[in-house]
Design an enzyme around this catalytic site. Structure first.
Site, PDB file in Angstrom:
ATOM      1  N   LYS A 141     101.773  53.091  68.421  1.00 46.25           N
ATOM      2  CA  LYS A 141     102.379  54.248  69.425  1.00 46.25           C
ATOM      3  C   LYS A 141     103.292  55.165  68.827  1.00 46.25           C
ATOM      4  CE  LYS A 141     106.329  51.206  69.517  1.00 46.25           C
ATOM      5  NZ  LYS A 141     107.841  50.844  70.104  1.00 46.25           N
ATOM      6  N   SER A 172     100.560  56.149  79.423  1.00 44.14           N
ATOM      7  CA  SER A 172     101.888  56.508  79.159  1.00 44.14           C
ATOM      8  C   SER A 172     102.181  57.927  79.900  1.00 44.14           C
ATOM      9  CB  SER A 172     101.850  56.975  77.573  1.00 44.14           C
ATOM     10  OG  SER A 172     103.013  57.967  77.347  1.00 44.14           O
ATOM     11  N   TYR A 204      98.135  60.203  69.402  1.00 41.99           N
ATOM     12  CA  TYR A 204      98.405  59.014  70.008  1.00 41.99           C
ATOM     13  C   TYR A 204      98.309  59.156  71.567  1.00 41.99           C
ATOM     14  CZ  TYR A 204     101.642  56.320  72.901  1.00 41.99           C
ATOM     15  OH  TYR A 204     102.260  55.549  73.982  1.00 41.99           O
ATOM     16  N   ASP A 259      98.216  38.715  68.873  1.00 38.61           N
ATOM     17  CA  ASP A 259      98.774  39.668  68.084  1.00 38.61           C
ATOM     18  C   ASP A 259      98.640  39.468  66.718  1.00 38.61           C
ATOM     19  OD1 ASP A 259     100.761  41.504  67.125  1.00 38.61           O
ATOM     20  OD2 ASP A 259     101.696  41.576  69.267  1.00 38.61           O
ATOM     21  N   LYS A 305      95.611  57.701  74.683  1.00 38.96           N
ATOM     22  CA  LYS A 305      95.755  56.989  76.107  1.00 38.96           C
ATOM     23  C   LYS A 305      94.908  57.879  77.065  1.00 38.96           C
ATOM     24  CE  LYS A 305      99.032  54.109  75.100  1.00 38.96           C
ATOM     25  NZ  LYS A 305      98.700  52.991  74.978  1.00 38.96           N
ATOM     26  N   ASN A 348     112.477  57.729  67.878  1.00 40.38           N
ATOM     27  CA  ASN A 348     112.849  57.738  69.129  1.00 40.38           C
ATOM     28  C   ASN A 348     114.508  57.668  69.484  1.00 40.38           C
ATOM     29  OD1 ASN A 348     109.988  55.914  69.620  1.00 40.38           O
ATOM     30  ND2 ASN A 348     110.402  57.849  70.714  1.00 40.38           N
ATOM     31  N   SER A 363     101.052  43.773  63.421  1.00 39.72           N
ATOM     32  CA  SER A 363     100.880  44.886  62.770  1.00 39.72           C
ATOM     33  C   SER A 363     102.239  45.880  62.943  1.00 39.72           C
ATOM     34  CB  SER A 363      99.774  45.906  63.148  1.00 39.72           C
ATOM     35  OG  SER A 363      99.513  46.026  64.769  1.00 39.72           O
TER      36      SER A 363
HETATM   37  P1  NAD Z   1     104.902  47.848  69.911  1.00 39.61           P
HETATM   38  O1  NAD Z   1     104.237  48.510  68.645  1.00 39.61           O
HETATM   39  O2  NAD Z   1     106.249  47.276  69.862  1.00 39.61           O
HETATM   40  O3  NAD Z   1     103.840  46.653  70.428  1.00 39.61           O
HETATM   41  C1  NAD Z   1     102.495  46.534  70.129  1.00 39.61           C
HETATM   42  C2  NAD Z   1     101.957  45.301  69.737  1.00 39.61           C
HETATM   43  O4  NAD Z   1     100.584  45.288  69.544  1.00 39.61           O
HETATM   44  C3  NAD Z   1     102.704  44.848  68.320  1.00 39.61           C
HETATM   45  O5  NAD Z   1     103.159  43.613  68.446  1.00 39.61           O
HETATM   46  C4  NAD Z   1     101.424  44.973  67.426  1.00 39.61           C
HETATM   47  O6  NAD Z   1     101.626  44.014  66.241  1.00 39.61           O
HETATM   48  C5  NAD Z   1     100.333  44.825  68.301  1.00 39.61           C
HETATM   49  N1  NAD Z   1      98.853  45.304  67.826  1.00 39.61           N
HETATM   50  C6  NAD Z   1      98.953  46.634  67.657  1.00 39.61           C
HETATM   51  N2  NAD Z   1      97.438  46.592  67.261  1.00 39.61           N
HETATM   52  C7  NAD Z   1      96.918  45.135  67.368  1.00 39.61           C
HETATM   53  C8  NAD Z   1      95.671  45.058  67.354  1.00 39.61           C
HETATM   54  N3  NAD Z   1      94.479  45.684  67.040  1.00 39.61           N
HETATM   55  N4  NAD Z   1      95.214  43.692  67.376  1.00 39.61           N
HETATM   56  C9  NAD Z   1      96.486  42.651  67.866  1.00 39.61           C
HETATM   57  N5  NAD Z   1      97.519  43.250  68.056  1.00 39.61           N
HETATM   58  C10 NAD Z   1      97.751  44.572  67.931  1.00 39.61           C
HETATM   59  O7  NAD Z   1     104.611  48.857  71.113  1.00 39.61           O
HETATM   60  P2  NAD Z   1     105.482  48.690  72.553  1.00 39.61           P
HETATM   61  O8  NAD Z   1     106.514  49.743  72.532  1.00 39.61           O
HETATM   62  O9  NAD Z   1     105.479  47.369  72.931  1.00 39.61           O
HETATM   63  O10 NAD Z   1     104.192  49.275  73.463  1.00 39.61           O
HETATM   64  C11 NAD Z   1     103.256  48.495  73.919  1.00 39.61           C
HETATM   65  C12 NAD Z   1     102.335  49.556  74.534  1.00 39.61           C
HETATM   66  O11 NAD Z   1     102.633  50.462  75.348  1.00 39.61           O
HETATM   67  C13 NAD Z   1     101.301  50.428  73.622  1.00 39.61           C
HETATM   68  O12 NAD Z   1      99.889  50.492  74.201  1.00 39.61           O
HETATM   69  C14 NAD Z   1     102.069  51.694  73.784  1.00 39.61           C
HETATM   70  O13 NAD Z   1     101.309  52.748  73.295  1.00 39.61           O
HETATM   71  C15 NAD Z   1     102.408  51.862  75.245  1.00 39.61           C
HETATM   72  N6  NAD Z   1     103.643  52.550  75.335  1.00 39.61           N
HETATM   73  C16 NAD Z   1     104.509  52.447  74.775  1.00 39.61           C
HETATM   74  C17 NAD Z   1     105.750  53.385  74.981  1.00 39.61           C
HETATM   75  C18 NAD Z   1     107.031  53.214  74.373  1.00 39.61           C
HETATM   76  O14 NAD Z   1     108.076  54.172  74.553  1.00 39.61           O
HETATM   77  N7  NAD Z   1     107.278  52.081  73.496  1.00 39.61           N
HETATM   78  C19 NAD Z   1     105.615  54.138  75.974  1.00 39.61           C
HETATM   79  C20 NAD Z   1     104.361  54.558  76.678  1.00 39.61           C
HETATM   80  C21 NAD Z   1     103.220  53.575  76.525  1.00 39.61           C
HETATM   81  C1  UD1 Z   2     108.107  60.586  72.531  1.00 38.53           C
HETATM   82  C2  UD1 Z   2     106.699  60.734  72.650  1.00 38.53           C
HETATM   83  C3  UD1 Z   2     105.981  60.192  73.834  1.00 38.53           C
HETATM   84  C4  UD1 Z   2     106.236  58.436  73.509  1.00 38.53           C
HETATM   85  C5  UD1 Z   2     107.707  58.307  73.680  1.00 38.53           C
HETATM   86  C6  UD1 Z   2     108.080  56.732  73.571  1.00 38.53           C
HETATM   87  C7  UD1 Z   2     106.762  63.071  72.013  1.00 38.53           C
HETATM   88  C8  UD1 Z   2     106.434  64.460  72.232  1.00 38.53           C
HETATM   89  N1  UD1 Z   2     106.473  62.340  72.916  1.00 38.53           N
HETATM   90  O1  UD1 Z   2     108.852  60.812  73.804  1.00 38.53           O
HETATM   91  O2  UD1 Z   2     104.630  60.357  73.733  1.00 38.53           O
HETATM   92  O3  UD1 Z   2     105.627  57.806  74.642  1.00 38.53           O
HETATM   93  O4  UD1 Z   2     108.310  58.908  72.700  1.00 38.53           O
HETATM   94  O5  UD1 Z   2     107.484  56.494  72.150  1.00 38.53           O
HETATM   95  O6  UD1 Z   2     107.178  62.675  70.752  1.00 38.53           O
HETATM   96  N2  UD1 Z   2     115.974  63.092  70.692  1.00 38.53           N
HETATM   97  C9  UD1 Z   2     117.240  63.620  70.032  1.00 38.53           C
HETATM   98  N3  UD1 Z   2     117.431  63.172  68.623  1.00 38.53           N
HETATM   99  C10 UD1 Z   2     116.877  62.072  68.039  1.00 38.53           C
HETATM  100  C11 UD1 Z   2     115.552  61.716  68.772  1.00 38.53           C
HETATM  101  C12 UD1 Z   2     115.378  61.988  69.981  1.00 38.53           C
HETATM  102  O7  UD1 Z   2     118.025  64.686  70.270  1.00 38.53           O
HETATM  103  O8  UD1 Z   2     116.953  61.803  66.923  1.00 38.53           O
HETATM  104  C13 UD1 Z   2     115.810  63.663  71.929  1.00 38.53           C
HETATM  105  C14 UD1 Z   2     114.314  64.321  72.007  1.00 38.53           C
HETATM  106  O9  UD1 Z   2     114.598  65.538  71.796  1.00 38.53           O
HETATM  107  C15 UD1 Z   2     114.232  63.969  73.386  1.00 38.53           C
HETATM  108  C16 UD1 Z   2     114.874  62.761  73.798  1.00 38.53           C
HETATM  109  O10 UD1 Z   2     115.724  62.572  72.789  1.00 38.53           O
HETATM  110  O11 UD1 Z   2     114.678  65.057  74.192  1.00 38.53           O
HETATM  111  C17 UD1 Z   2     114.015  61.648  73.788  1.00 38.53           C
HETATM  112  O12 UD1 Z   2     113.282  61.352  72.668  1.00 38.53           O
HETATM  113  P1  UD1 Z   2     112.319  60.300  72.177  1.00 38.53           P
HETATM  114  O13 UD1 Z   2     113.006  58.814  72.359  1.00 38.53           O
HETATM  115  O14 UD1 Z   2     111.659  60.705  70.792  1.00 38.53           O
HETATM  116  O15 UD1 Z   2     111.175  60.178  73.264  1.00 38.53           O
HETATM  117  P2  UD1 Z   2     110.186  61.482  73.939  1.00 38.53           P
HETATM  118  O16 UD1 Z   2     110.101  62.554  72.985  1.00 38.53           O
HETATM  119  O17 UD1 Z   2     110.602  61.814  75.361  1.00 38.53           O
END
Ligand code: NAD
Ligand code: UD1
Length: 334
Positions: A83, A123, A148, A30, A152, A198, A33
């Site tokens: 992300k 995702s 983003y 890691d 994916k 989020n 970042s």
């Molecule tokens: P996060 O940002 O908490 O974790 C990602 C980690 O990767 C971090 O620790 C960051 O420092 C590290 N990183 C990023 N770029 C790097 C690089 N080039 N080299 C080394 N380390 C690097 O994110 P997360 O929520 O844990 O998500 C993990 C994965 O899952 C991501 O690929 C994200 O796109 C995917 N994902 C997340 C969600 C979500 O809602 N959290 C949803 C769908 C997919």
């Molecule tokens: C978003 C991203 C998705 C990503 C995911 C997790 C978009 C269009 N999609 O999903 O690509 O994988 O986050 O990182 O951005 N909400 C409120 N008030 C707030 C925040 C959110 O009402 O302050 C609502 C939103 O309208 C949504 C739900 O809560 O209906 C969830 O939102 P969020 O957590 O941002 O996730 P997604 O939008 O589903």
């Protein structure tokens, strides 16, 4: 030995905990970042186990070569990437560079060292603006509305092409729905810097008084209570999905697989808010506002395939998600 890229992040750290609990030997890379160094000690405290760590950028080929040269890596879970949807719209080049470069470099080095087993963090965003509200893996991918999401989509395509060119690879793409919650210890969780986008991180900041009021984006959708519906998944269930995927990778000769990781149950924003209040015995300050651009009314996973082929399903409830998330933020701030 399993290499976990991005293992200090939100989902990565929870997965490393479950890997160690399941007696896997783990190496994490890691560059912090989007995470903090103290996560390493927290994982060790939770598991009472040690693991190897490299601080470095997955885009850097020499760093990765060192990791593969010095360790016998059997498989990789690739979380490293950026992300944040909004940030990706503002800084598309940074997103394409980091997410694609890290993946391409990783795949090249894996190839060089004949390590051909990978689990990739995809995702639900790859379904794009599908008309359906229940997403199944056989559906055609859509076009995500932001850079983003597009990274994916492209990475899924790259992995498909790689497998077509060399079917000795074992590739699993996991399409996450909405991960929330934290490990029950409250030591690791999701606490983004700046104002969260989020839902759950925003709720947490309101709950502890760091933000004044949650705005629920729209209550005029065509859903039972008018607010958007999502499929929220407890991050520990999600981490366990990776263990199941890994087990399958080591049992199958080779292959390419895609699985939705979600609960299959749609939950509205209002339901989350009221559940959070009940479970944690508090009142959240919230109001209804206008719709957020780009939001779909209703998204839910069809998780049937993951149950059938991986023997995996969500075990934790919305109550667990709300309780564990709140426990985490309180511990963080103390
Ligand atoms: P996060 O940002 O908490 O974790 C990602 C980690 O990767 C971090 O620790 C960051 O420092 C590290 N990183 C990023 N770029 C790097 C690089 N080039 N080299 C080394 N380390 C690097 O994110 P997360 O929520 O844990 O998500 C993990 C994965 O899952 C991501 O690929 C994200 O796109 C995917 N994902 C997340 C969600 C979500 O809602 N959290 C949803 C769908 C997919
Ligand atoms: C978003 C991203 C998705 C990503 C995911 C997790 C978009 C269009 N999609 O999903 O690509 O994988 O986050 O990182 O951005 N909400 C409120 N008030 C707030 C925040 C959110 O009402 O302050 C609502 C939103 O309208 C949504 C739900 O809560 O209906 C969830 O939102 P969020 O957590 O941002 O996730 P997604 O939008 O589903």
């Amino acid at each position: 030995m399993i290499l976990v890229t991005g293992g200090c992040g939100y989902i990565g750290s929870h997965t490393v905990v479950e890997l160690l609990k399941n007696n896997y030997e783990v190496i994490v890379i890691d560059n912090f970042s989007n995470s903090k160094r103290d996560v390493l000690d927290k994982i060790k405290t939770i598991t009472n186990k040690d693991f190897k760590f490299y601080e470095g950028n997955v885009c850097d080929k020499n760093t990765l070569k060192t990791v593969f040269e010095n360790n016998k890596i059997d498989g990789v879970i690739h979380f490293a990437g950026f992300k944040a949807v909004g940030e990706s719209v503002e800084k598309p080049l940074m997103y394409y560079r980091n997410n694609l470069d890290s993946t391409l470099t990783l795949l090249e080095v894996m190839s060089d060292y004949n390590c051909k087993k990978i689990v990739f963090s995809s995702s639900a965003t790859v379904y794009g603006e599908a008309k359906e509200t229940r997403f199944v893996e056989t559906m055609k991918k859509g076009i995500p509305s932001n850079p983003y999401g597009k990274t994916k989509n492209v990475i899924e395509d790259i992995l498909e092409d790689l497998y077509t060119s060399d079917p000795t690879w074992s590739i699993t793409m996991l399409r996450y729905f909405n991960p929330v919650g934290s490990h029950t210890s409250g030591l690791i969780g999701d606490d983004p810097s700046g104002i969260p986008n989020n839902l759950m991180p925003y709720i947490l900041r309101v709950a502890i008084g760091e933000l004044e009021c949650l705005t629920i984006f729209g209550n005029d959708y065509d859903t039972p209570d008018g607010t958007c519906i999502r499929d929220y998944i407890h991050v520990v269930d999600l981490a366990l999905g990776h263990i199941k995927a890994l087990e399958q990778l080591f049992n199958l000769e080779s292959g390419i697989k895609i699985y939705n990781l979600g609960s299959g149950r749609g939950i509205s924003v209002t339901e989350i808010v009221t559940t959070f209040e009940r479970v944690n015995n508090l009142k959240l300050n919230y109001k209804y506002g206008s719709r957020r651009k780009g939001d779909l009314p209703s998204i839910c996973a069809d998780p049937t395939l993951a149950l059938k082929e991986l023997g995996w399903k969500c075990e934790k409830t919305l109550d667990d998600m709300c309780r564990d998330a709140y426990n985490f933020i309180q511990k963080q701030r103390n």
